[in-house]
Design a protein around this motif. Sequence first.
Motif, short mmCIF file in Angstrom:
data_model
loop_
_atom_site.label_atom_id
_atom_site.label_comp_id
_atom_site.label_asym_id
_atom_site.label_seq_id
_atom_site.Cartn_x
_atom_site.Cartn_y
_atom_site.Cartn_z
N GLY A 1 6.95 -5.66 -13.75
CA GLY A 1 5.83 -4.73 -13.68
C GLY A 1 6.26 -3.29 -13.90
N THR A 2 5.29 -2.44 -14.13
CA THR A 2 5.56 -1.01 -14.29
C THR A 2 5.79 -0.32 -12.96
OG1 THR A 2 3.18 -0.51 -14.27
CG2 THR A 2 4.21 -0.91 -16.42
N GLY A 3 5.45 -1.01 -11.86
CA GLY A 3 5.61 -0.42 -10.54
C GLY A 3 4.27 0.03 -9.98
N LEU A 4 4.01 -0.30 -8.72
CA LEU A 4 2.76 0.10 -8.09
C LEU A 4 2.63 1.62 -8.07
CD1 LEU A 4 2.55 -2.43 -5.12
CD2 LEU A 4 0.91 -2.21 -6.99
N GLY A 5 1.52 2.10 -8.61
CA GLY A 5 1.28 3.53 -8.64
C GLY A 5 1.85 4.25 -9.84
N HIS A 6 2.56 3.55 -10.73
CA HIS A 6 3.24 4.22 -11.85
C HIS A 6 2.50 4.10 -13.17
CE1 HIS A 6 6.95 5.39 -9.77
NE2 HIS A 6 6.86 4.23 -9.12
N THR B 1 -11.06 -3.52 -11.36
CA THR B 1 -10.92 -4.03 -10.00
C THR B 1 -11.85 -5.19 -9.69
OG1 THR B 1 -12.46 -2.34 -9.20
CG2 THR B 1 -10.12 -1.82 -9.12
N SER B 2 -12.64 -5.61 -10.65
CA SER B 2 -13.53 -6.77 -10.42
C SER B 2 -13.16 -7.89 -11.38
CB SER B 2 -15.00 -6.36 -10.57
OG SER B 2 -15.22 -5.72 -11.83
N ASP B 3 -13.66 -7.84 -12.61
CA ASP B 3 -13.39 -8.91 -13.58
C ASP B 3 -11.91 -9.02 -13.95
OD1 ASP B 3 -16.08 -9.11 -13.49
OD2 ASP B 3 -16.45 -8.48 -15.55
N MET B 4 -11.23 -7.87 -14.05
CA MET B 4 -9.88 -7.85 -14.62
C MET B 4 -8.80 -7.55 -13.58
SD MET B 4 -10.63 -8.55 -17.71
CE MET B 4 -9.04 -8.30 -18.48
N LEU C 1 -4.17 -12.70 0.13
CA LEU C 1 -4.86 -12.43 -1.13
C LEU C 1 -5.85 -11.27 -0.97
CD1 LEU C 1 -5.51 -16.11 -2.27
CD2 LEU C 1 -4.02 -14.46 -3.41
N ASN C 2 -6.55 -11.25 0.16
CA ASN C 2 -7.48 -10.16 0.43
C ASN C 2 -6.74 -8.83 0.51
OD1 ASN C 2 -10.29 -9.91 2.81
ND2 ASN C 2 -9.81 -8.78 0.96
N GLY C 3 -5.57 -8.84 1.14
CA GLY C 3 -4.78 -7.62 1.25
C GLY C 3 -4.26 -7.13 -0.08
N ILE C 4 -3.78 -8.03 -0.92
CA ILE C 4 -3.31 -7.64 -2.26
C ILE C 4 -4.46 -7.05 -3.07
CG2 ILE C 4 -2.43 -8.54 -4.46
CD1 ILE C 4 -0.81 -10.57 -2.84
N GLY C 5 -5.63 -7.68 -2.98
CA GLY C 5 -6.78 -7.15 -3.68
C GLY C 5 -7.15 -5.76 -3.20
N TYR C 6 -7.08 -5.54 -1.88
CA TYR C 6 -7.40 -4.21 -1.35
C TYR C 6 -6.45 -3.15 -1.87
CZ TYR C 6 -7.92 -0.33 1.87
OH TYR C 6 -8.09 0.92 2.39
N VAL C 7 -5.16 -3.50 -1.94
CA VAL C 7 -4.17 -2.53 -2.44
C VAL C 7 -4.49 -2.13 -3.88
CG1 VAL C 7 -1.74 -2.23 -3.07
CG2 VAL C 7 -2.34 -3.27 -0.87
N ILE C 8 -4.82 -3.12 -4.72
CA ILE C 8 -5.12 -2.81 -6.12
C ILE C 8 -6.41 -1.99 -6.23
CG2 ILE C 8 -5.64 -3.83 -8.37
CD1 ILE C 8 -2.74 -4.17 -7.47
N ILE C 9 -7.41 -2.35 -5.42
CA ILE C 9 -8.67 -1.60 -5.47
C ILE C 9 -8.46 -0.17 -4.98
CG2 ILE C 9 -11.01 -1.47 -4.51
CD1 ILE C 9 -10.92 -4.57 -4.37
N TYR D 1 0.84 -1.21 0.00
CA TYR D 1 0.00 0.00 0.00
C TYR D 1 0.87 1.26 0.00
CZ TYR D 1 -3.61 3.33 1.39
OH TYR D 1 -4.47 4.40 1.44
N ILE D 2 1.94 1.25 0.80
CA ILE D 2 2.85 2.40 0.84
C ILE D 2 3.51 2.61 -0.52
CG2 ILE D 2 4.98 3.29 1.86
CD1 ILE D 2 4.18 1.92 4.46
#
Length: 443
Positions: A301-306, A317-320, A77-85, A26-27
């Motif tokens: 990856g391109t990097g989280l947030g980039h 954030t749902s199907d894809m 898995l729930n935490g990773i999903g939350y970060v992406i959402i 998340y950070i």
Amino acid sequence: MIGPKPKRRTELGLLIFGALLTVALYILAELGAKSKIPPHIGPILGIVLGLSLVAHMANRWLIPQGNAVILPLAALLNGIGYVIIARWDPPFAKSQAGWAALGVGVYIVTLLVVRRSRDLERYRYLLLLLGGILLVAPLFFTPIQGARLWIHYGSISFQPIEFSKLLFCVYFASYFASNKELLSIPTARIGNRLILDPRPLVPILVAWGAAMAVIGLEDDIGFAALLFVLFIGMLWVTTGRVGYLALGFALFAGGAIFAAHYFSQVHLRVSQWFNPWPASGTPPGQLAAAWLGMGTGGIGGTGLGHDLLAGRIPFLTSDMIFAAIAIEMGMIGAVAVVFAYILMVGSGLRIAQTAPNDFSRLMATGLTIIVGFQAFFIMAGVVRLLPFTGITLPFVAYGGSSLLANYALIALLMRLSDEGAQKTAADLAAGINQPSDRPMVPV
């Protein structure tokens, strides 16, 4: 008692590691998108750790000998999903956090209600009726995005089929366990040959056929395929007869050809699978845009947030959501998610192997089939191994109904694992060898 403590210590350590990893991701996402550390990181860490500790303490109280890795995997898995959402749909992230808290509540309530798995077996027909009601209920509501899967009132919507699949799993396990011999041993005679009596299959085929028909009317192919695999998989595990697998593949092939010609949504999904690329001069569709993004992400990856273009993918954030992970976290992040599901499936099959009776063994197998194949169907659809189904990625994708149902699912698995561990401990105390204790060389 010192037996349960090592498992619970392992679970606690894994939960803390998963919570710290979630907060670290998340950070990174906030730093990449806004170039600053979020000021509310303390409360987020407290909430993530708090939810994990509440579920952990429930395990210590209710299932002290339960599996040590299933809950940490689900939390990760729930935490990773939350970060992406939170990265792409911040308003949805608040809702997802609330659903996660409710999911932990459902997890604890399920453990409190189901004190013995065999209690469910006594109510198999009641559970079948309730599952059928949940399955047909969306037919009386207007469709959303072309599918009749939701019960909705105003802005509140609920997807009852997520719980219906669990009830069907319990019914299948109970019926197959009660009729194991009739389904496995030839008892009917034609001339001089003994064949399997088909009569025990009639009620289960009627229930399965009705479920398939209703799902066809609801225009959803994902859950139809999931229930089909659940039915055939549990039947094969019950009997060990390859003929049932061959029959299942034949039925699947015939059903797929029929659905591709006569159901519009299935025809559209198959057409997109064969030819996903748009005509020249038009923007790429949902799947094509996801593939382009994943190609850009590459290994790391391109990097989280980039990344700036992934937000244009519909229903990211749902199907894809698996595509969103692969874009910013690369193949490394996508493979990590895949391995998390592999570990969860392996744990579920281990629980089935140590289950104390046929019903518990089949129920654990069925629940594992649900979570494993649901994850496989959606991830395979995103990368074009299969036609895209649009079902949710368990614990990761946005959706309250799915999250609640999946927490109930792992609660049932944990109850079964605790019962299996207790039986194993009792057998060892009585001097009964376990399969892993048998000598390699006959004495």
